[in-house]
Design an enzyme around this catalytic site. Structure first.
Site, PDB file in Angstrom:
ATOM      1  N   CYS A 147       0.849  -1.193   0.000  1.00 61.78           N
ATOM      2  CA  CYS A 147       0.000   0.000   0.000  1.00 61.78           C
ATOM      3  C   CYS A 147       0.888   1.247   0.000  1.00 61.78           C
ATOM      4  O   CYS A 147       1.820   1.361   0.809  1.00 61.78           O
ATOM      5  CB  CYS A 147      -0.917   0.003   1.223  1.00 61.78           C
ATOM      6  SG  CYS A 147      -2.055  -1.408   1.276  1.00 61.78           S
ATOM      7  N   CYS A 167       1.617   3.484   3.238  1.00 63.40           N
ATOM      8  CA  CYS A 167       2.030   2.777   4.451  1.00 63.40           C
ATOM      9  C   CYS A 167       3.542   2.639   4.508  1.00 63.40           C
ATOM     10  O   CYS A 167       4.179   2.182   3.551  1.00 63.40           O
ATOM     11  CB  CYS A 167       1.374   1.392   4.476  1.00 63.40           C
ATOM     12  SG  CYS A 167       1.853   0.383   5.895  1.00 63.40           S
ATOM     13  N   GLY A 203       2.237  -5.610   8.765  1.00 62.71           N
ATOM     14  CA  GLY A 203       1.838  -6.858   8.125  1.00 62.71           C
ATOM     15  C   GLY A 203       0.344  -6.979   7.909  1.00 62.71           C
ATOM     16  O   GLY A 203      -0.459  -6.197   8.426  1.00 62.71           O
ATOM     17  N   GLU A 204      -0.036  -7.980   7.130  1.00 60.72           N
ATOM     18  CA  GLU A 204      -1.427  -8.302   6.812  1.00 60.72           C
ATOM     19  C   GLU A 204      -1.815  -9.578   7.563  1.00 60.72           C
ATOM     20  O   GLU A 204      -1.324 -10.669   7.254  1.00 60.72           O
ATOM     21  CB  GLU A 204      -1.572  -8.501   5.295  1.00 60.72           C
ATOM     22  CG  GLU A 204      -2.813  -9.229   4.839  1.00 60.72           C
ATOM     23  CD  GLU A 204      -4.121  -8.583   5.291  1.00 60.72           C
ATOM     24  OE1 GLU A 204      -4.953  -9.301   5.889  1.00 60.72           O
ATOM     25  OE2 GLU A 204      -4.302  -7.372   5.045  1.00 60.72           O
ATOM     26  N   SER A 221      -7.719  -6.625  11.360  1.00 67.44           N
ATOM     27  CA  SER A 221      -7.807  -5.759  10.189  1.00 67.44           C
ATOM     28  C   SER A 221      -7.240  -6.473   8.974  1.00 67.44           C
ATOM     29  O   SER A 221      -6.253  -7.201   9.071  1.00 67.44           O
ATOM     30  CB  SER A 221      -7.017  -4.471  10.445  1.00 67.44           C
ATOM     31  OG  SER A 221      -6.977  -3.660   9.292  1.00 67.44           O
ATOM     32  N   SER A 259      -9.680  -2.416   5.410  1.00 67.60           N
ATOM     33  CA  SER A 259      -9.093  -1.183   4.883  1.00 67.60           C
ATOM     34  C   SER A 259      -9.618  -0.966   3.468  1.00 67.60           C
ATOM     35  O   SER A 259      -9.273  -1.708   2.553  1.00 67.60           O
ATOM     36  CB  SER A 259      -7.567  -1.293   4.872  1.00 67.60           C
ATOM     37  OG  SER A 259      -7.074  -1.412   6.198  1.00 67.60           O
ATOM     38  N   LEU A 260     -10.435   0.053   3.293  1.00 67.64           N
ATOM     39  CA  LEU A 260     -11.068   0.308   1.998  1.00 67.64           C
ATOM     40  C   LEU A 260     -10.359   1.452   1.267  1.00 67.64           C
ATOM     41  O   LEU A 260      -9.811   1.269   0.185  1.00 67.64           O
ATOM     42  CB  LEU A 260     -12.550   0.621   2.206  1.00 67.64           C
ATOM     43  CG  LEU A 260     -13.428   0.684   0.963  1.00 67.64           C
ATOM     44  CD1 LEU A 260     -13.350  -0.605   0.167  1.00 67.64           C
ATOM     45  CD2 LEU A 260     -14.877   0.975   1.361  1.00 67.64           C
ATOM     46  N   HIS A 261     -10.422   2.647   1.826  1.00 66.63           N
ATOM     47  CA  HIS A 261      -9.636   3.807   1.396  1.00 66.63           C
ATOM     48  C   HIS A 261      -9.985   4.394   0.032  1.00 66.63           C
ATOM     49  O   HIS A 261      -9.381   5.400  -0.365  1.00 66.63           O
ATOM     50  CB  HIS A 261      -8.139   3.504   1.461  1.00 66.63           C
ATOM     51  CG  HIS A 261      -7.673   3.018   2.791  1.00 66.63           C
ATOM     52  ND1 HIS A 261      -8.037   3.630   3.972  1.00 66.63           N
ATOM     53  CD2 HIS A 261      -6.892   1.951   3.144  1.00 66.63           C
ATOM     54  CE1 HIS A 261      -7.489   2.986   4.991  1.00 66.63           C
ATOM     55  NE2 HIS A 261      -6.807   1.962   4.514  1.00 66.63           N
ATOM     56  N   ASN A 264      -1.692   9.211   7.849  1.00 66.03           N
ATOM     57  CA  ASN A 264      -0.422   9.512   8.507  1.00 66.03           C
ATOM     58  C   ASN A 264       0.584  10.054   7.507  1.00 66.03           C
ATOM     59  O   ASN A 264       0.609   9.640   6.347  1.00 66.03           O
ATOM     60  CB  ASN A 264       0.157   8.250   9.153  1.00 66.03           C
ATOM     61  CG  ASN A 264      -0.557   7.875  10.438  1.00 66.03           C
ATOM     62  OD1 ASN A 264      -0.820   8.729  11.277  1.00 66.03           O
ATOM     63  ND2 ASN A 264      -0.877   6.606  10.592  1.00 66.03           N
ATOM     64  N   CYS A 298       2.519   2.960  10.912  1.00 71.34           N
ATOM     65  CA  CYS A 298       3.113   1.629  11.013  1.00 71.34           C
ATOM     66  C   CYS A 298       4.393   1.555  10.180  1.00 71.34           C
ATOM     67  O   CYS A 298       4.398   1.910   9.008  1.00 71.34           O
ATOM     68  CB  CYS A 298       2.133   0.563  10.519  1.00 71.34           C
ATOM     69  SG  CYS A 298       0.692   0.390  11.569  1.00 71.34           S
TER      70      CYS A 298
END
Length: 341
Positions: free
Chosen positions: A114, A117, A157-158, A187, A210-212, A286, A329
């Site tokens: 992403c 991030c 991480g995912e 998440s 997480s859509l965004h 962020n 993060c």
């Protein structure tokens, strides 16, 4: 070497009995694990023969705190922790009116890429073990001297890319740390097959997605996972989750100035989730070193939230915590490795 803290009580019992020890010894060892023992020498009620066996054949995973940043604004604590192999991860401890919450990592780095991030910019090293996820909570609790009430898997991480270890973590958490399912949130950036699997487990913990972005083209620019699982497939999986479990789903939406914060984006997002059992969590993005994104203005965030409310969509702007520390993060880890902290 056997990862002792990742074992269930039954697995530990079978292992010790098969190794020639009395069954009740497993309960003694397990009790030490739940107390957060980090060395076998602490297990003073065990015979030396058993402690020697454990030292030779098993290990206790730890997450050693090497850096600690405390927000002067709200007391949020950002931890940089080191694992047994020298890898670094991050955890964040936050104080709310309902108690302490910790945001933990599920991987060293991340594969998802992403663009907003910091974690993804450092690449992916490996998955965390179940015990390393538990160790983050224990280390933070020991450091602050208080009980942690809530856990969010929203750090580095995912989680659904480390699915089996995360599911085992969920099963061990109530016994080992005393945190129940209703106080846990996972998440995901949208790994569709795992959302279906997770729904079928009928667990009582929360799910955050997480859509965004409300459009495929826009979302694919910032979240590469969308090219594999586009919004239509993702929303179908999310509706399956809410229908199957009866639980509300939370959609995370980071508001980026001039990218996804227009009135048109708000209306498109509203149409996407309208009639669904959900909540939209609007997040000021962020600031990440090396990224071009800037957070939306306060006025734009308020207007975006208002547009959703007009459409009957439940939405709030999330309170920013730890704004004066490396909040995003992966940012603390990157700065540490560059020697900036």
């Amino acid at each position: 070497m056997i990862d002792l803290r990742s074992m269930t009580r039954d697995e530990l019992t079978r292992y010790l009995v098969d190794s020639g020890f009395e069954k009740y010894r497993a309960s003694q060892v397990y009790n030490w694990l739940t107390k957060g023992a980090t060395d076998f020498s602490e297990m003073t009620n065990l015979p030396e023969r058993l402690r020697r066996f454990l030292r030779e054949h098993t290990y206790l995973a730890t997450a050693r705190i090497v850096r600690r940043q405390v927000s002067k604004i709200d007391g949020t604590v950002k931890y940089l922790m080191q694992l047994y192999d020298g890898e670094y991860i991050e955890s964040v401890l936050m104080r709310y009116h309902h108690g302490l919450s910790i945001c933990i990592s599920a991987q060293v780095g991340c594969k998802m890429g992403c663009t907003f991030c910091a974690t993804g910019k450092s690449g992916y090293a490996r998955d965390l073990t179940t015990s390393e996820m538990l160790a983050q909570i224990m280390s933070a609790s020991d450091d602050c001297g208080e009980r942690i009430a809530n856990v969010v898997l929203m750090g580095m991480g995912e989680p659904f890319d480390n699915y089996e270890n995360v599911m085992r973590f969920l099963s061990l958490l109530p016994d080992t740390v005393g945190i129940g399912m209703r106080h846990i949130t996972i998440s995901t950036c949208g790994i569709v097959p795992r959302i279906y699997e997770f729904a079928d487990r009928m667990l009582q913990c929360g799910l955050s997605v997480s859509l965004h972005a409300p459009h495929d083209e826009q979302r694919s620019m910032t979240m590469p996972i969308n090219r594999r699982y586009p919004i239509g497939e993702l929303m179908q999986a999310c509706r399956y989750y809410t229908d199957k479990t009866g639980r509300r789903i939370t959609f995370e939406y980071a508001l980026i100035d001039g990218v996804n914060d227009s009135d048109e984006s708000a209306r498109a997002l509203g149409r996407l989730v309208q009639g669904m059992l959900c909540h939209i969590n609007l997040i000021p993005v962020n600031t990440v070193t090396g990224a071009r994104y800037q957070k939306s203005t306060t006025e734009r965030r308020t207007a975006f939230c208002h547009r959703l409310s007009e459409m009957g969509v439940n939405a709030t702007v999330r309170r920013t915590l730890g704004a004066d520390i490396d909040a995003s993060c992966g940012q603390l880890k990157r700065n540490f490795e560059k020697g900036d902290v």
